[in-house]
Motif scaffolding. Sequence first.
Motif: not given
Lengths: 412, 256
Positions: A121-127, A150-157, A171-178
């Motif tokens: 019904d929906m897709l949740v993608c975390c990079n 899409i939850l975009d998690t920047p790379f921790n160099h 983005q987690l707040d946006e996720y809740i709204v989604f």
Amino acid sequence: MNGSEKPPIDPEKEKRKIKSVKRMKDIMTHYYIDAKTADQTGKKVAWVTSGGPVEPLIAMDVIPVYPENHGAMIGAAKMGVDLCEKAEEMGYAGDLCSYARADIACATVNGGPIGGLPRPDMLVCCNNICGTVLKWYEVQARYFKVPLFILDTPFNHTEYTPEAHAYVRSQLDEYIVFLETHCKKTFDHDRLAEVGRLSMAGQRLWQQVLDTTVHRPAPMSAFDAFFHLALIVTLRGTRTVVDYYTELLDEMKTRVATGIAAVPGERYRLLWDNLPVWYRTRWLSDKFAAHSACLVADTYTSSWCGTLKYLDEKDFLGSMAQGYSRVYINIGTDQMADMVVDMVDKYSADGLVIHSNRSCKPYSLGQYDIQRIVQEKRGIPSLIIEADMTDSRSFSESQIDTRIDAFMEVLK
Amino acid sequence: MISVGIDVGSISAKAAMMKDGELIGSKVMLTGYNARNAGERIFLDLLAGLDVQRDAVGRIVATGYGRNSVEVADKAVTEITCHAAGAHFQDPAVRCVIDIGGQDSKVIAMDTTGRVTDFAMNDKCAAGTGRFLEVMARALEVDLDAFGEMSLQADQPAAISSLCTVFAESEVISLIARGERRENIIAGIHESIGSRVIAMANRVGITEPVMMTGGVAKNIGVVRALEKKSGKSIRVSANAQVNGAIGAALIAAGIA
């Protein structure tokens, strides 16, 4: 022996079998039946990446389904090549991840060992696990015509910065709204706090299960961990996981107390890096066992409990930002190498077995550096096996056979 | 005591016999279709050629790709360990072995006692191996044995950029079509092998002295290309092709 005769039961082998396996299979069967009948029970189904934030889905009564877990099943069922070839016919490159190829092809034919995954019904993608998932999930969102988060998690160099935290946290707040939008109900934060507690309890128990292998002989091997891993991936945040790993931990403690070894006569303890070679786990397990070598730990299965230190029961939602951003393959090679060195010490590993996985680029990039760093810091030998997790066309038995034999000759 | 080492490779089978720490004879033949037979056949050939009775042979160790299907052998040991043992026996100073055989290339690092400390092997690809050279020899219509000397006559080695045997063959064919000198093409082929193998060797680390073993060591052009690429001088084993079999015979005798 004629065809109707059953092979005699080897009591030693029976004793070594992990009894919880049956319960685990039952749980997974029920989980997939629930997911595949969701349209009849009125529940919603979300496809989610293996390292994705699943707890809010559980809190919303959405059934999470994992194409990667399904990919592992396809690999273990030796159905990967057919589906990968199908994807290649569709125009996808052979260099694309075999999980992605298998999943994209499977969606169109409902193939694989369970006749395909239930429609999402929906897709949740975390990079946090790779960049491939972005395009893979976009393909599936178009194919099924469903919304994608899409939850975009920047790379921790080198470090996890306040800027990265603020970015992921928002983005987690946006996720809740989604989720509220597509489930058409209000998000229950108290429920999430409870799911968070269960998720952390499950992760703690999984780490304890994995840690039973610090004992000599190890009561289980990485090959067992590859199997029992499925629950912490798929049902993280539920009571089922906590109950099951409590039982599995008890069984492992009993095995330690009674001296039951995963590999009889264990002499060499090895650490595995990268995903399993799903279609050859039995062959590899037997191959190492024939040399009295036990793969006592791995960097893969420990990834599902590796960020516990960043999670906070009192602010689970807030701490998810850090917990999901700092997973093993979303950090710099130096930090990965430090973790491998720590594992070598913790599990008293005599050698390192590195699977250079053609499919998983972010996991395989940096392996030669990790090999060198471990060699410099701990002086233990290492072996590189070139293969692929699902696509058996990238596995050459005689070459790998020779490499393992030679590696064991070096260790001896 | 007499011991025998049998090395069943992808292209050729090799056997060596040792007596009281001395090499007393060796044999090479094509492996052919039946690897199981090849081990047996070369063993019998070796016995007949040296006029030694079967009962006189103590232990036998098999190595190479076919090592597990040599029924006469007492034990199977990988070619990594055997090549190191063979090289150490022939020259105890050697610390690194570059072995290029029919379908694989490997680099072995050893300590001063001849013990293997690390190794690397080529990926699932025949580029940079004996089979690669055979394919090229056919495309160039040159006898493979002449490759080494001819490549030394090159004035400007051609660039062969492909990492794949099949594509490299197409490159060679287009070089022929353009009228490039054979000598330059052959030298280019050797340089492409040199680049590939030295890149792999650098992962293990090259400690001198370096010895080259395996059938391809007979090709002076490849040896020179490896030296040029690594900047190190390379000793060629006097018994390069049977080095693995010698190592196996030494292990059988309990010397290595």
